[in-house]
Design an enzyme around this catalytic site. Sequence first.
Site, PDB file in Angstrom:
ATOM      1  N   ASN A 135       0.843  16.513   2.837  1.00 37.94           N
ATOM      2  CA  ASN A 135       1.237  15.980   3.883  1.00 37.94           C
ATOM      3  C   ASN A 135       3.006  16.599   4.049  1.00 37.94           C
ATOM      4  O   ASN A 135       3.016  16.544   5.060  1.00 37.94           O
ATOM      5  CB  ASN A 135       0.523  14.720   4.578  1.00 37.94           C
ATOM      6  CG  ASN A 135       0.605  13.874   3.339  1.00 37.94           C
ATOM      7  OD1 ASN A 135       1.436  14.320   2.279  1.00 37.94           O
ATOM      8  ND2 ASN A 135       0.656  12.711   4.086  1.00 37.94           N
ATOM      9  N   GLY A 216      -7.217   8.668  -6.296  1.00 35.74           N
ATOM     10  CA  GLY A 216      -6.318   7.890  -6.661  1.00 35.74           C
ATOM     11  C   GLY A 216      -7.233   6.330  -8.587  1.00 35.74           C
ATOM     12  O   GLY A 216      -6.143   6.874  -9.051  1.00 35.74           O
ATOM     13  N   GLU A 233       0.709   6.212  -5.496  1.00 35.77           N
ATOM     14  CA  GLU A 233       0.957   6.208  -4.350  1.00 35.77           C
ATOM     15  C   GLU A 233       0.138   6.554  -3.002  1.00 35.77           C
ATOM     16  O   GLU A 233      -0.272   7.465  -3.673  1.00 35.77           O
ATOM     17  CB  GLU A 233       2.418   7.136  -4.100  1.00 35.77           C
ATOM     18  CG  GLU A 233       3.323   7.046  -4.820  1.00 35.77           C
ATOM     19  CD  GLU A 233       3.769   5.512  -4.753  1.00 35.77           C
ATOM     20  OE1 GLU A 233       3.944   4.720  -3.493  1.00 35.77           O
ATOM     21  OE2 GLU A 233       4.466   4.747  -5.525  1.00 35.77           O
ATOM     22  N   CYS A 267       0.724   8.714   4.880  1.00 31.16           N
ATOM     23  CA  CYS A 267       0.418   7.747   4.392  1.00 31.16           C
ATOM     24  C   CYS A 267       0.828   6.249   5.504  1.00 31.16           C
ATOM     25  O   CYS A 267       0.025   5.422   5.345  1.00 31.16           O
ATOM     26  CB  CYS A 267       0.297   7.516   3.166  1.00 31.16           C
ATOM     27  SG  CYS A 267       2.369   7.985   2.551  1.00 31.16           S
ATOM     28  N   GLU A 437       8.400   4.591  -6.048  1.00 29.13           N
ATOM     29  CA  GLU A 437       9.098   5.862  -5.813  1.00 29.13           C
ATOM     30  C   GLU A 437      10.470   5.747  -5.104  1.00 29.13           C
ATOM     31  O   GLU A 437      10.796   4.296  -4.718  1.00 29.13           O
ATOM     32  CB  GLU A 437       8.146   6.739  -5.147  1.00 29.13           C
ATOM     33  CG  GLU A 437       7.310   6.970  -5.839  1.00 29.13           C
ATOM     34  CD  GLU A 437       6.574   8.205  -5.717  1.00 29.13           C
ATOM     35  OE1 GLU A 437       6.775   8.606  -3.948  1.00 29.13           O
ATOM     36  OE2 GLU A 437       6.348   8.859  -7.081  1.00 29.13           O
TER      37      GLU A 437
END
Length: 456
Positions: A135, A216, A233, A267, A437
């Site tokens: 994305n 994940g 993430e 997200c 991050e």
Amino acid sequence: MAVSTETMQVFEPATEQVLAELTRASREDADAAIARAKEAFPAWRAVKPGDRAKLLRSLAREIEGSLEELATLETRNVGKPISDARGEVGMVVDVFDYYAGAPERLLGDTIPVAGGIDMTFREPLGVVGLITPWNFPLSIASWKVAPALAAGNTIVLKPAELTPLTAIELEKLALEAGIPEGVLNVVNGPGSVVGERIVEHPDVAKVAFTGSTAVGRRVGELASRSIKRVTLELGGKSANIVFADADLEQAAGAAPLAVFGNAGQDCCARSRILVERSSLEAFLEALERSVTALRVGDPLDEETQMGPLISADQREKVASFVEDGAPVAFRGSAPDGPGYWFPPTVLSPVSNDDRVAREEIFGPVAAVIPFEDEAEAVRIANDTIYGLSGSIWTRDGAKALRVARGLETGTISINSNNSVRVTTPFGGFKQSGMGRELGPHALDYYTELKNVFMAT
Ligand code: NAP
């Protein structure tokens, strides 16, 4: 240099045409890339901090010089509006400039102890494996590559197979910037093969993964077998909380891009719009005006605000949520095919127990959920497995801060949609992930803390 001879096609979602044909990497290609990164590590970690900083700045300049080409490539491959893509590549430049400041600022502590001097050092981890989604391909790669390089690690980067093109360009630009061969290695192959190999490989010290919560979880399980460092993430189902005392025009004007930006494939999409019941009608009227005014169409058109979805599969998945039965309050426009178009769609009223309010849709569908008071707003917002981002709209500053502290969410904006800044930490609570991050904190996740005691 590739071992694999298999090829794959990359598509343009706005036209459904083939955009590129590439080699599809195999498990052996992943092994070869990891070996190159391992070989390059001792020399890269030994580069003087000031020189590493210069190389990162030089990469920032290379990206800046290719901004228009990179933005156009990202637009054609992902389907995102060109104005968004330009902004994203601009942020990538800033990310490399920001982390260029890090090699000379990876400070340790001195700790008072008896009998000597105690010091801490931040050491690089070695080879790090970076796995990214489709994305925000180049942006998310940069959030990992820049701090990893700044800290002295070498890299194997696996972009999503749907959108590998800008990562491949990044590898070329890194070489042009003077970053030695083997320091940044891009391997374009399927997650189930190349991704898993990176996660399992004994020579990879850490995996930084961005993607769905389901994958994940798999990455976390595999990484745990070798006690690999891992940051995740993951997905979100964020709340956009609108109190009756908010500037409703401002909140309703901002809400469409908070959920329909990147065609909802974000997200951080605030896909649950929680509205205080006393202002529901007025808010919906204002929201309808801004949703129907959204310009949906050719992503290369400068005026476009929303493009197509990434694929036919994604469109089918998004449509299944709307077919679930929650009432459609209103919809925006979308072109006819070709292209994977889906109109921005607002469902209202929705219960927080409905599937549309519980699962990440990853498409331009918003669920409006009414609430009675502040306590109920916080309860509904937290009633989810996710905790990535969210917004609060009110003119009452104390209430805004009370609610912000009450939310189980990593990144919150008050009277704003913004979730991501170069200089501030970004990441999730609960099943939205672990680790952060961006900002200074990201460096903690690309270094190991070493303690040294010297007797005096
Ligand atoms: P995904 O299907 O989980 O894939 C993410 C990456 O993992 C891709 O490169 C994929 O490769 C790879 N992969 C797939 N299976 C794997 C496996 N078994 N082992 C190792 N790697 C594997 O996610 P996506 O559909 O690309 O992206 C959408 C998701 O990402 C959404 O849930 C979104 O919320 C989340 N996301 C989170 C953030 C954040 O910062 N929290 C940001 C952006 C997106 P292939 O696709 O090439 O097979």
